[in-house]
Design an enzyme around this catalytic site. Structure first.
Site, PDB file in Angstrom:
ATOM      1  N   LEU A 102       0.834  -1.199   0.000  1.00 19.90           N
ATOM      2  CA  LEU A 102       0.000   0.000   0.000  1.00 19.90           C
ATOM      3  C   LEU A 102       0.873   1.256   0.000  1.00 19.90           C
ATOM      4  CD1 LEU A 102      -2.553  -1.101   2.764  1.00 19.90           C
ATOM      5  CD2 LEU A 102      -2.725  -1.432   0.300  1.00 19.90           C
ATOM      6  N   PRO A 103       1.647   1.474  -1.055  1.00 19.23           N
ATOM      7  CA  PRO A 103       2.458   2.698  -1.089  1.00 19.23           C
ATOM      8  C   PRO A 103       1.550   3.920  -1.102  1.00 19.23           C
ATOM      9  CG  PRO A 103       2.510   1.589  -3.212  1.00 19.23           C
ATOM     10  CD  PRO A 103       1.772   0.688  -2.272  1.00 19.23           C
ATOM     11  N   HIS A 104       1.975   4.960  -0.408  1.00 15.90           N
ATOM     12  CA  HIS A 104       1.152   6.161  -0.337  1.00 15.90           C
ATOM     13  C   HIS A 104       2.024   7.386  -0.126  1.00 15.90           C
ATOM     14  CE1 HIS A 104       1.490   4.360   3.678  1.00 15.90           C
ATOM     15  NE2 HIS A 104       1.507   5.594   4.141  1.00 15.90           N
ATOM     16  N   ALA A 105       1.476   8.536  -0.539  1.00 16.01           N
ATOM     17  CA  ALA A 105       2.224   9.781  -0.420  1.00 16.01           C
ATOM     18  C   ALA A 105       1.270  10.962  -0.387  1.00 16.01           C
ATOM     19  CB  ALA A 105       3.185   9.921  -1.596  1.00 16.01           C
TER      20      ALA A 105
ATOM     21  N   LEU B 227      -1.967   5.121  -2.869  1.00 13.78           N
ATOM     22  CA  LEU B 227      -2.847   6.222  -2.481  1.00 13.78           C
ATOM     23  C   LEU B 227      -2.103   7.543  -2.594  1.00 13.78           C
ATOM     24  CD1 LEU B 227      -4.591   4.776   0.695  1.00 13.78           C
ATOM     25  CD2 LEU B 227      -5.631   5.191  -1.525  1.00 13.78           C
TER      26      LEU B 227
END
Length: 154
Positions: free
Chosen positions: A64-67, A102
């Site tokens: 779930l990479p997110h920034a 996300l």
């Protein structure tokens, strides 16, 4: 919040393989640029910076990479299904093939957390992940991810 509110059907991609975690993050950046118009370089840099704090591979082949990004005005997401899993430094040391990225506005607080919780709950389902892995049609993947929103939102 429902996945259909943050994930566009065209933000789903099936990738034969990614040579590395970094290459996968580049694929995510390119997808975010193509679908949402975000600067792919800024997306990649933000995702890599977040990964440097700790890997976002949550286990069972899911990441779930997110920034947070200045150019993002509303929560948005991109989904990539890898036909060949890639090492993502996941907590269980298993390679990753189901990836939901996300993107949040810089000032997003609780909305970012709600979106992360929603995606985490959704992809925690082994049954759903098995169905995703068995389908390589983006339209089918979108339908699987956004079906039964009342159950997932609970």
């Amino acid at each position: 919040m429902n996945l259909s509110e943050i994930l566009r059907p065209e933000a789903i991609k099936v990738v034969a393989s990614a040579s590395s975690k970094k290459r996968l993050l580049h694929d995510i950046g390119e997808l975010a640029h193509g679908v949402y118009g975000y600067d792919s370089t800024l997306v990649i840099e933000a995702l890599m910076e977040r990964e440097s704090l700790g890997p976002t591979g949550v286990g069972n082949g899911v990441a779930l990479p997110h920034a947070r990004l200045a150019e993002v005005t509303d929560m948005s997401a991109a989904f990539i299904l890898l036909e060949k899993p890639v090492n993502f430094d996941a907590v269980d040391r298993q390679p990753v093939d189901v990836v939901m990225a996300l993107f949040a506005p810089e000032a997003a607080g609780v909305e970012h957390l709600k979106a992360l919780a929603l995606v985490s709950r959704t992809l925690r389902s082994a049954d759903l992940c098995n169905k995703l892995r068995a389908n390589h049609d983006p339209a089918t993947l979108y339908a699987l991810l956004t079906q039964d929103q009342n159950t997932q939102a609970a």
